[in-house]
Design an enzyme around this catalytic site. Structure first.
Site, PDB file in Angstrom:
ATOM      1  N   ASP A  96      34.225  45.066  39.747  1.00 32.49           N
ATOM      2  CA  ASP A  96      35.953  44.822  38.915  1.00 32.49           C
ATOM      3  C   ASP A  96      36.494  45.112  37.070  1.00 32.49           C
ATOM      4  O   ASP A  96      35.531  45.314  36.891  1.00 32.49           O
ATOM      5  CB  ASP A  96      35.865  43.452  37.898  1.00 32.49           C
ATOM      6  N   SER A 109      42.385  35.471  40.027  1.00 27.53           N
ATOM      7  CA  SER A 109      42.845  35.906  38.465  1.00 27.53           C
ATOM      8  C   SER A 109      43.535  35.155  37.543  1.00 27.53           C
ATOM      9  O   SER A 109      43.429  34.337  36.569  1.00 27.53           O
ATOM     10  CB  SER A 109      43.505  37.129  39.017  1.00 27.53           C
ATOM     11  N   LEU A 110      45.036  35.862  37.332  1.00 28.24           N
ATOM     12  CA  LEU A 110      45.984  34.835  36.362  1.00 28.24           C
ATOM     13  C   LEU A 110      46.061  33.460  37.604  1.00 28.24           C
ATOM     14  O   LEU A 110      45.854  31.877  36.510  1.00 28.24           O
ATOM     15  CB  LEU A 110      47.390  35.226  36.737  1.00 28.24           C
ATOM     16  N   HIS A 142      37.656  43.230  42.578  1.00 28.84           N
ATOM     17  CA  HIS A 142      38.489  42.438  41.487  1.00 28.84           C
ATOM     18  C   HIS A 142      39.057  41.276  43.461  1.00 28.84           C
ATOM     19  O   HIS A 142      39.063  39.544  43.085  1.00 28.84           O
ATOM     20  CB  HIS A 142      39.698  42.354  41.143  1.00 28.84           C
ATOM     21  N   PHE A 160      48.738  48.236  40.584  1.00 27.53           N
ATOM     22  CA  PHE A 160      47.959  47.070  39.896  1.00 27.53           C
ATOM     23  C   PHE A 160      47.227  47.167  41.677  1.00 27.53           C
ATOM     24  O   PHE A 160      46.115  46.525  41.385  1.00 27.53           O
ATOM     25  CB  PHE A 160      49.370  45.744  39.601  1.00 27.53           C
ATOM     26  N   GLN A 199      42.770  46.770  41.990  1.00 21.68           N
ATOM     27  CA  GLN A 199      41.839  45.633  42.307  1.00 21.68           C
ATOM     28  C   GLN A 199      40.436  45.696  43.441  1.00 21.68           C
ATOM     29  O   GLN A 199      39.417  45.091  43.166  1.00 21.68           O
ATOM     30  CB  GLN A 199      42.660  44.597  42.784  1.00 21.68           C
ATOM     31  N   TRP A 230      48.336  37.701  39.454  1.00 21.26           N
ATOM     32  CA  TRP A 230      49.531  38.039  39.014  1.00 21.26           C
ATOM     33  C   TRP A 230      49.987  39.037  40.372  1.00 21.26           C
ATOM     34  O   TRP A 230      49.552  40.309  41.042  1.00 21.26           O
ATOM     35  CB  TRP A 230      49.343  38.963  37.847  1.00 21.26           C
ATOM     36  N   ALA A 245      46.125  48.545  44.041  1.00 22.24           N
ATOM     37  CA  ALA A 245      44.948  49.153  44.559  1.00 22.24           C
ATOM     38  C   ALA A 245      43.810  49.170  43.258  1.00 22.24           C
ATOM     39  O   ALA A 245      42.933  49.553  43.315  1.00 22.24           O
ATOM     40  CB  ALA A 245      45.902  51.247  44.098  1.00 22.24           C
TER      41      ALA A 245
END
Length: 257
Positions: A211, A88-89, A237, A150, A154, A28, A152
């Site tokens: 994560d 992820s996505l 992540h 977002f 991860q 994402w 950061a």
């Protein structure tokens, strides 16, 4: 090394390298620049297609689309015996493609991903719905700052060169995702649920113990479903960035077989 760049109405992709076909799907708000730390390695072993999802990076439209639209958009990039790496996505999209095209998708490598990203009564090891709702609200105020936060998040809990991380962030944000696509991506993360299904192709899941977006407790549930799972103890992540060598050791030879 040959390279083909394809620009179509909805998606930008670049194919390079030799070997089995390998499709790589980012997460994402990101784009294909996120794969820079492992790009050279992958293209030494496979014919890799890097993708900027619709509404992301250099793709030409503002909309990401629905899950069904994304499957139709990505189908032409899948050849027989294609392996897919989904982060992820991108991991959700990889699962959708495997369900739609089990005759062509040979195997999946799913990084920092899950069959379901939001907590449900039967799937507790996931994000609270309020987390994504807050991201959606923040996007309306300052979407660039929200994407940076977002990014950061991860890497939270891991030790890595801040200079390298900032360079990677800047490379990604050189082609920022568009606001409609970001909202649609959050909706996919909120609504897509494959937790009651079993993937029809061999799959390996790579998770980081630290994560903050995909709780490591999901590993036990995935193993119970019969999947191969590898947990990297010091990663978060984005293990292919922060723990590149350990990550590559965990995925080889799975994606090249």
């Amino acid at each position: 090394m040959s390279q083909i760049v394809l620009d179509v109405d909805t998606v930008w992709s670049s194919t390079e390298g030799q070997g089995r076909p390998l499709l790589v799907l980012h997460g994402w708000g990101m784009n294909q620049a996120a794969w820079q730390p492992i790009r050279a390695h992958l293209t030494q072993h496979a014919r890799v297609t890097w993708v900027d999802l619709p509404g992301h990076g250099r793709s030409a439209v503002d909309q990401l689309g629905t899950l069904e639209q994304l499957v139709q958009t990505l189908k032409p990039l899948i050849q027989p015996n294609t392996a897919i790496i989904g982060w992820s996505l991108g991991g959700l999209l990889a699962q959708a493609l495997a369900y739609a095209m089990p005759d062509k998708v040979a195997r999946l490598l799913l990084i920092g991903s899950s069959p379901c990203f939001i907590q449900t009564p039967t799937w507790p090891h996931a994000l609270a719905p309020e987390v994504l709702e807050q991201f959606a609200t923040n996007l309306e105020t300052d979407y660039v700052a929200t994407v940076k936060r977002f990014f950061a998040l991860q890497f939270m809990g891991t030790r890595h060169s801040p200079v390298e991380l900032n360079q990677l962030r800047d490379a990604i944000l050189q082609y920022p995702a568009r606001l409609p696509a970001l909202h649609q991506g959050l909706e996919l993360l909120r609504s897509v649920d494959f937790s009651e299904q079993t993937l029809p192709v061999p799959s390996r899941w790579i998770l980081g113990r630290l994560d903050k977006l995909v709780p490591v407790a999901v590993a036990e549930v995935l193993e119970h479903k019969g999947y191969e799972v590898k947990v990297l103890p010091h990663a978060s992540h984005v293990p292919f960035v922060t723990h590149t060598e350990e990550f590559l050791a965990a995925v080889e030879p799975f994606i090249y077989e």
